[in-house]
Design a protein around this motif. Structure first.
Motif: not given
Length: 154
Positions: A62-87
């Motif tokens: 529920k904490a990440v259900e339909d969250s707003a993506v505030i910031a991202t950093r994509v590192r190919e081959g490693e991961g997708i870093y997200l800063w999320l704000e849930g409703r």
């Protein structure tokens, strides 16, 4: 909160060790180990407090259900870093998704579309069983249509 629970458990174990019918050296060792557990617990919690949480271990979906993506950093081959704000959440949280080129592509497309529309990027719940296979994980929030203007009559 979690650290308080660790301290209470360590204290309970220390109390049991003190009242156990054992030698003084064993009791002192148990107290020393309880103190070390408390210190290591504190250091461990301080170490992980600023690191992104892997999405694979997120138990409160529920904490990440339909969250707003505030910031991202994509590192190919490693991961997708997200800063999320849930409703309805008080503050945003940091997460990391395992690397997936399809998800990275969807994120980039959603970011471009959201910028063009003047909206935000949202992320659907990872474990959403209702999400269709063809539905992207990331999407640009639809624009809210402007209110209908009332016609002026003379």
């Amino acid at each position: 909160m979690l650290y308080t629970l660790v301290v209470l458990i360590a204290a309970a174990l220390a109390a049991i060790a003190i009242w156990a019918p054992r030698g003084l050296a064993l009791k002192a060792s148990a107290l020393l180990l309880a103190a070390v557990l408390m210190a290591l617990g504190y250091a461990g919690f301080m170490e992980i407090i600023g690191r992104p949480k892997p999405m694979s271990v997120e138990w409160a979906t529920k904490a990440v259900e339909d969250s707003a993506v505030i910031a991202t950093r994509v590192r190919e081959g490693e991961g997708i870093y997200l800063w999320l704000e849930g409703r309805g959440t008080a503050e945003p949280r940091a997460y990391v998704l395992a690397w997936d080129s399809n998800n990275a592509r969807q994120l980039q497309q959603a970011m471009r579309q959201a910028e063009d529309q003047g909206t935000v990027v949202r992320m659907r719940a990872i474990r959403d069983t209702k999400r269709a296979i063809d539905q992207p994980l990331f999407y640009a929030e639809p624009q809210v249509p402007p209110p209908v203007k009332a016609e002026l009559t003379e």
